[in-house]
Design an enzyme around this catalytic site. Structure first.
Site, PDB file in Angstrom:
ATOM      1  N   ASP A 105       0.810  -1.219   0.000  1.00  0.00           N
ATOM      2  CA  ASP A 105       0.000   0.000   0.000  1.00  0.00           C
ATOM      3  C   ASP A 105       0.840   1.263   0.000  1.00  0.00           C
ATOM      4  OD1 ASP A 105      -2.549  -1.010  -0.013  1.00  0.00           O
ATOM      5  OD2 ASP A 105      -2.721  -1.132   2.160  1.00  0.00           O
TER       6      ASP A 105
HETATM    7  C1  BGC Z   1      -2.638  -3.903   4.608  1.00  0.00           C
HETATM    8  C2  BGC Z   1      -2.449  -4.768   3.398  1.00  0.00           C
HETATM    9  C3  BGC Z   1      -1.196  -4.369   2.691  1.00  0.00           C
HETATM   10  C4  BGC Z   1      -0.014  -4.353   3.627  1.00  0.00           C
HETATM   11  C5  BGC Z   1       1.251  -3.871   2.986  1.00  0.00           C
HETATM   12  C6  BGC Z   1      -1.426  -3.921   5.462  1.00  0.00           C
HETATM   13  O1  BGC Z   1      -1.579  -3.055   6.510  1.00  0.00           O
HETATM   14  O2  BGC Z   1      -3.752  -4.382   5.317  1.00  0.00           O
HETATM   15  O3  BGC Z   1      -3.542  -4.660   2.540  1.00  0.00           O
HETATM   16  O4  BGC Z   1      -0.992  -5.282   1.660  1.00  0.00           O
HETATM   17  O5  BGC Z   1      -0.305  -3.519   4.733  1.00  0.00           O
HETATM   18  O6  BGC Z   1       1.224  -2.512   2.681  1.00  0.00           O
END
Ligand code: BGC
Length: 813
Positions: A487
């Site tokens: 993200d």
């Molecule tokens: C989110 C995921 C994401 C991951 C890496 C997590 O907090 O829930 O959807 O893939 O972070 O960024």
């Protein structure tokens, strides 16, 4: 290494973690409830409850990130002479003669002893009930008669956990309660649009109560010294506005050796619109009375607790391994599966790190959570798949998150995360392989929950694949959109404004150049699954069409995605390489190594082996594999949030446990069992528990999302425990790739990948209407099944064909 203090230990026989010191390095919590009514509970009984949605139906109030930490919960104050104490030590923190907290499967038992009195509280949510039971047992272990004053305490939340914390100009005037016998009802906003109320009951006559917080606590006092408790006298306060609470007052006399049970019940009720009131302004309590009647004796509560225990017995008997290694067995058989249930229920919404108001259910998150849960309760997994797919758009894109109560996509965050669609295939295939239920593909599922827009679930899978194909960049690699799994890699977001969110609609562009090698690998892995599914369904043309797209993707990765020693991570907005030896920092990233090795892209050319070796060389450290290396030391405008974190934390070179299993599976597919095991054991909670309780800080019985990486100030410190895709990935990795028991359409595929030191082990696996007892003889091999017998008969290949009934399987490697 400094000797680490220990705060507890595993009790495998009871499937409990036993905390023996209340002052854990961080609150160590547990979850109560499996459907609809949920509670979070810390080892000192802090936490809160909600119905279905931690944001919109918060029942009790909780103060995140407060001083002291973990402030608010269900508290019992026991006044014995001038001494006031709590069974869970907090909030009074009166030194106890004995303290113990046992976190078990959907229950927690907190026991304290002081001056010859023992108070033991069992907390759980009975199956199918919208209530939390708190069974308090008081025992006089002294030789004298004890006259105790008991005060209970809960603080109501005004339902919407977000506005509860901000809209005080309204909130302080709306609070309403009713008191009837030993039950305190919370009915704020019931007079207008709400059709729900909550109650707090005790199954004995009370000698007083309080429902107004300031009256009970005192404006200048704290939870640690509520004035009513200190004075030993309730004031029978009736809340009008301000902050309603619920506190019962009970006088208890105990003869030497005598023991008494009190059943407290925190319940939630919904009424039909035309049955809301029994008289003007008086709430209709029929359903509350009925619920109370079901749980108003020790006997009834003990029965409900026995049913909960049987429920977990059954769930944990579906996959059970005996390796002789306690640390492995307890994670596989108990805690990993338990954590999978919890992440399935909560996605990333409510933990002690997730406030319950920020995120609902994630599209990608919930699909991944499915692989850890589908064997437990397939019918719930099925419904989840339909709910998730219903938030998709006709072009295959989707909302990134949705609210569990409404099931509607979350507009604040929107869509455009280009990995999202692929995960639907991942989740659905796992479901069909576990159940053999192909009928799910014919379910009619809407777009964006719009009635009339329904197409089959299979069509949703097809457009998910197409979404990738229709969004390729200059190198014929997938466009990243707002972000992929990471993200925080925001390649189309350019921000110098600290008030902007990196991930939301403020992105200036969806971009036409930034491409992701992580999505490329994900597309190949899930694409292969999709092709196999199409073949299984006789959709040959569709299988061929997609196989071509996969082949093209593989070529694109080999041509534009290989950096010499590892796979690139991405191309940025301008078409520059990310995760390359040419970069100053973050030369290598874990996600693309994981997905491209799982996809076995370029295996024959040696790419897979080199990539896995590079992970060991550059990413691995004592506590696991970091996400990128070297860490970013400065903010990079073109990369976004990833470079906003200090070195070694979160997406900037933290050990983001979620993605370690991807490399481990890559190792397993490559047959490198020693390496797979050593990566796995580094982030396996039971191994961490043994060595690093103080350093690790968070709960030692579950995985956390992130452990500080080698570049961090304090490598090895854990954060964001419980709600993480790590749970499902650890499960998927160990159950299917290390121990090698893999559900498939026509049976169970057996293909372990083990360290050379592995000895014989047996897996008991319930699968559809069959039950297999599978014994593996590794004979020192890391990979490669030589022979399989099913009920004494040799089996060709590695799939044991499915047939109902009990079977014995012997496997030699
Ligand atoms: C989110 C995921 C994401 C991951 C890496 C997590 O907090 O829930 O959807 O893939 O972070 O960024």
């Amino acid at each position: 290494m400094e000797q680490q203090k220990r705060y507890g230990h595993f009790d495998d026989q009871h499937r409990e973690y036993v905390i023996t010191d209340p002052q854990t390095p961080w609150p160590w919590i547990n979850y109560l409830g499996n459907e609809d009514f949920f509670s979070l509970i810390s080892n000192t009984a802090g936490g809160y409850s909600f119905y279905k949605d931690a944001k919109f139906r918060r029942i009790t109030r909780y103060r995140y990130n407060n001083v002291p930490m973990d402030n608010g919960g269900r508290y019992f104050y026991i006044k014995d002479g001038d001494t006031v104490w709590n069974p869970g030590w907090k909030p009074c923190k009166t030194p106890l003669d004995f303290y113990e907290c046992r976190h078990g499967m959907s229950y927690t038992r907190v026991t304290g002893r002081k001056n010859g009195v023992e108070a033991s509280v069992l907390f759980f949510v009975p199956l199918k009930k919208w209530a939390e039971v708190q069974k308090l047992t008081l025992t006089n272990q002294s030789n004298e008669v004890k006259n105790l004053k008991l005060f209970s305490f809960e603080e109501w939340c005004l339902w919407n956990a977000a506005t509860d914390m901000e809209n005080f100009q309204r909130n302080f005037s709306t609070g309403e309660v009713e008191i009837e016998g030993s039950t305190i009802y919370h009915k704020t906003e019931y007079r207008e649009r709400r059709n729900h109320y909550a109650f707090y009951h005790v199954n004995t006559p009370i000698q007083g109560f309080d429902t107004d917080r300031e009256t009970f606590v005192g404006l200048y006092n704290e939870f640690a010294d509520p004035q009513v408790v200190i004075e030993g006298k309730p004031r029978n306060s009736h809340a009008h506005g301000w902050s309603p609470i619920a506190s019962h007052y009970i006088e208890v006399t105990l003869q030497p050796g005598e023991s008494k049970d009190f059943v407290f019940l925190l319940g939630y009720i919904e009424n039909e619109q035309d049955k809301k009131f029994s008289a003007p302004q008086v709430i209709n309590k029929d359903k509350a009375h009925a619920l109370i009647a079901e749980l108003d004796t020790t006997q009834k509560v003990d029965q409900a607790f026995a049913e909960l225990c049987q429920y977990w017995d059954a769930l944990l008997n579906i996959y059970n391994v005996r390796t002789g290694n306690d640390k492995l067995d307890r994670m596989v058989n108990i805690w990993n599966q338990y954590q999978c249930m919890v992440t399935f229920n909560f996605s990333r919404s409510a933990s002690f790190f997730e406030s319950g108001i920020g995120r609902g259910m994630g599209f990608r998150d919930s699909n991944q959570d499915l692989v850890g849960f589908v064997h437990q309760i397939p019918s719930r997994a099925r419904q989840r798949i339909i709910d998730i797919a219903s938030t998709q758009f006709p072009d295959g894109g989707c909302y990134h998150q949705y609210q569990p109560l409404t099931k509607r996509g979350n507009n604040d965050i929107g869509g455009g995360f280009n990995d999202d669609p692929c995960w639907l295939i991942f989740g659905t295939v796992a479901y069909i392989k576990e159940t053999g239920d192909f009928s799910i593909l014919d379910e009619m599922v809407p777009f964006d929950n719009q009635p009339g827009s329904e197409v089959t679930l299979f069509e949703h899978l097809k457009i998910s694949m197409d979404h990738v194909i229709n969004n390729l960049g200059p190198h014929m690699l997938p466009l990243i959109g707002r972000a992929d799994w990471n993200d925080c890699l925001n390649l189309n977001c350019f921000s110098w404004d600290p008030n902007e969110s990196f991930q939301t609609t403020e992105n200036v562009s969806e971009g036409t150049k930034a491409e992701s090698l992580m999505i490329a690998g994900l597309f190949v892995v899930t694409g292969k699954d999709y092709v196999a599914l199409c073949q299984k369904l006789g959709k040959t043309q569709e299988a061929e069409r997609m196989q071509k797209a996969i082949d093209a993707m593989i070529e694109a990765v080999k041509k534009h995605g290989w950096d010499g020693e590892w796979y690139l991570r991405a191309y940025d907005f301008y078409g520059n390489k990310i995760g390359s030896n040419e970069c100053d920092e973050a030369k290598i990233f874990i996600e693309s190594q994981g997905w491209c090795t799982m996809a076995e892209i370029g295996a024959q050319e040696g790419m897979v082996a080199k990539s896995l070796d590079s992970c060991k060389k550059y990413l691995e450290c004592e506590h696991g594999m970091v996400l990128n290396n070297p860490a970013f030391t400065k903010y990079i405008y073109e990369y976004g949030e990833i470079s906003s974190y200090p070195e070694g934390y979160k997406e900037n070179a933290g050990i983001f446990c979620h993605n370690n299993p991807w490399v481990i599976i890559g190792e397993c597919l490559a047959g490198r069992g020693n390496d797979a095991w050593s990566h796995y054991a580094k982030i396996l909670p039971s191994y961490v528990e043994e060595k690093y309780q103080t350093l690790h800080k968070v709960e030692p019985y579950v995985n956390c999302q992130m452990v500080a990486g080698k570049d961090a100030f304090k490598p090895g410190e854990g954060k964001n425990s419980w709600l993480t895709g790590t749970a499902a990935w650890m499960w998927y990795t160990v159950s299917e790739f290390i121990l090698g028991i893999k559900p498939d359409y026509d049976g169970i595929r057996i293909d372990p990948c083990l360290p050379e030191t592995a000895t014989d082990y047996t897996v008991q696996r319930k699968f559809r209407d069959a039950e297999y007892e599978i014994t593996i003889h590794p004979n020192g091999a890391q990979k490669g099944v030589k022979t399989i017998t099913l009920d004494g008969q040799p089996v060709d290949g590695t799939v044991i064909p499915y047939s109902a009934g009990k079977h014995v399987v012997e496997v030699t490697m």
